[in-house]
Design a protein around this motif. Structure first.
Motif, mmCIF file in Angstrom:
data_model
loop_
_atom_site.group_PDB
_atom_site.id
_atom_site.type_symbol
_atom_site.label_atom_id
_atom_site.label_comp_id
_atom_site.label_asym_id
_atom_site.label_seq_id
_atom_site.Cartn_x
_atom_site.Cartn_y
_atom_site.Cartn_z
ATOM 1 N N PHE A 88 92.110 4.049 80.860
ATOM 2 C CA PHE A 88 91.226 2.992 81.319
ATOM 3 C C PHE A 88 90.926 3.225 82.791
ATOM 4 C CE2 PHE A 88 93.326 1.309 77.627
ATOM 5 C CZ PHE A 88 92.328 0.605 76.981
ATOM 6 N N GLN A 89 89.681 3.057 83.168
ATOM 7 C CA GLN A 89 89.232 3.242 84.532
ATOM 8 C C GLN A 89 89.290 1.915 85.295
ATOM 9 O OE1 GLN A 89 89.584 6.552 84.826
ATOM 10 N NE2 GLN A 89 87.795 6.492 86.127
ATOM 11 N N PRO A 90 89.064 1.945 86.609
ATOM 12 C CA PRO A 90 89.159 0.722 87.416
ATOM 13 C C PRO A 90 88.271 -0.437 86.962
ATOM 14 C CG PRO A 90 89.246 2.616 88.847
ATOM 15 C CD PRO A 90 88.927 3.135 87.460
ATOM 16 N N ASP A 91 87.167 -0.163 86.277
ATOM 17 C CA ASP A 91 86.313 -1.261 85.813
ATOM 18 C C ASP A 91 86.854 -1.973 84.579
ATOM 19 O OD1 ASP A 91 83.814 -1.534 87.533
ATOM 20 O OD2 ASP A 91 83.994 0.627 87.288
ATOM 21 N N ALA A 92 87.960 -1.499 84.032
ATOM 22 C CA ALA A 92 88.629 -2.209 82.938
ATOM 23 C C ALA A 92 89.406 -3.371 83.544
ATOM 24 C CB ALA A 92 89.578 -1.272 82.197
ATOM 25 N N ASN A 93 89.301 -4.526 82.935
ATOM 26 C CA ASN A 93 89.973 -5.732 83.447
ATOM 27 C C ASN A 93 91.392 -5.835 82.903
ATOM 28 O OD1 ASN A 93 87.619 -6.610 84.815
ATOM 29 N ND2 ASN A 93 86.806 -7.356 82.884
ATOM 30 N N LEU A 94 92.223 -4.875 83.268
ATOM 31 C CA LEU A 94 93.590 -4.859 82.755
ATOM 32 C C LEU A 94 94.627 -5.252 83.797
ATOM 33 C CD1 LEU A 94 93.524 -1.575 80.628
ATOM 34 C CD2 LEU A 94 93.256 -3.930 79.844
ATOM 35 N N ASP A 95 94.195 -5.609 84.976
ATOM 36 C CA ASP A 95 95.118 -5.925 86.065
ATOM 37 C C ASP A 95 96.123 -6.999 85.653
ATOM 38 O OD1 ASP A 95 92.651 -4.849 86.920
ATOM 39 O OD2 ASP A 95 93.073 -5.424 88.977
ATOM 40 N N GLU A 96 97.386 -6.726 85.906
ATOM 41 C CA GLU A 96 98.462 -7.695 85.686
ATOM 42 C C GLU A 96 99.374 -7.631 86.893
ATOM 43 O OE1 GLU A 96 100.578 -7.325 82.010
ATOM 44 O OE2 GLU A 96 98.744 -7.377 80.820
ATOM 45 N N GLY A 97 99.168 -8.536 87.838
ATOM 46 C CA GLY A 97 99.973 -8.516 89.047
ATOM 47 C C GLY A 97 99.665 -7.275 89.866
ATOM 48 N N SER A 98 100.708 -6.595 90.306
ATOM 49 C CA SER A 98 100.513 -5.415 91.147
ATOM 50 C C SER A 98 100.938 -4.122 90.454
ATOM 51 C CB SER A 98 101.305 -5.581 92.454
ATOM 52 O OG SER A 98 102.673 -5.743 92.162
#
Length: 136
Positions: free
Chosen positions: A98-108
């Motif tokens: 997954f690239q940075p435009d994927a909304n997978l962020d979970e915390g840090s």
């Protein structure tokens, strides 16, 4: 430190340049993706086709190739998820990334790619959830 690109890396860079040129000329990007999947063999082809089917069924991402491998973009044309076959770089597992435009962020701290040797029904379910989150 070795700064020489491998034969496979050079081929991937040539593929990226050809993809950019084809896109500017209005090439059918989904057809290119399907052709890239068809060129794969064995497990790589199976995994790439499964990913393609899941992306098409569960998201609105568009298909294309990226460095000669299947990839899927958002409405802005940014790659969100990609497939990298094991054989291309002579490694023991394929990668779904997954690239940075994927909304997978979970915390840090969160995974951005996965090593894949097969996709069981449970794995496919987990992948669908990641795909849905990535495009949310």
């Amino acid at each position: 430190m070795n700064t020489t690109f491998s034969k496979e890396e050079k081929a991937a860079m040539r593929a990226a340049a050809a993809e950019a040129k084809a896109a500017k000329l209005g090439a059918d990007l989904e057809e290119a993706c399907l052709a890239a999947i068809a060129e794969l063999s064995g497990t790589d082809q199976e995994l790439a086709q499964t990913l393609h089917d899941l992306v098409k069924k569960h998201t609105s991402l568009g298909a294309k190739t990226w460095y000669g491998m299947p990839a899927y973009t958002n409405a802005d044309g940014k790659v969100v998820v990609f497939f990298q076959g094991a054989a291309k770089f002579k490694v023991r597992y394929a990668t779904i990334g997954f690239q940075p435009d994927a909304n997978l962020d979970e915390g840090s701290f969160w995974p951005s790619s996965f090593a894949v040797t097969k996709l069981s029904t449970a794995d496919q379910k987990q992948l669908v959830e990641l795909l849905k989150k990535a495009v949310s």
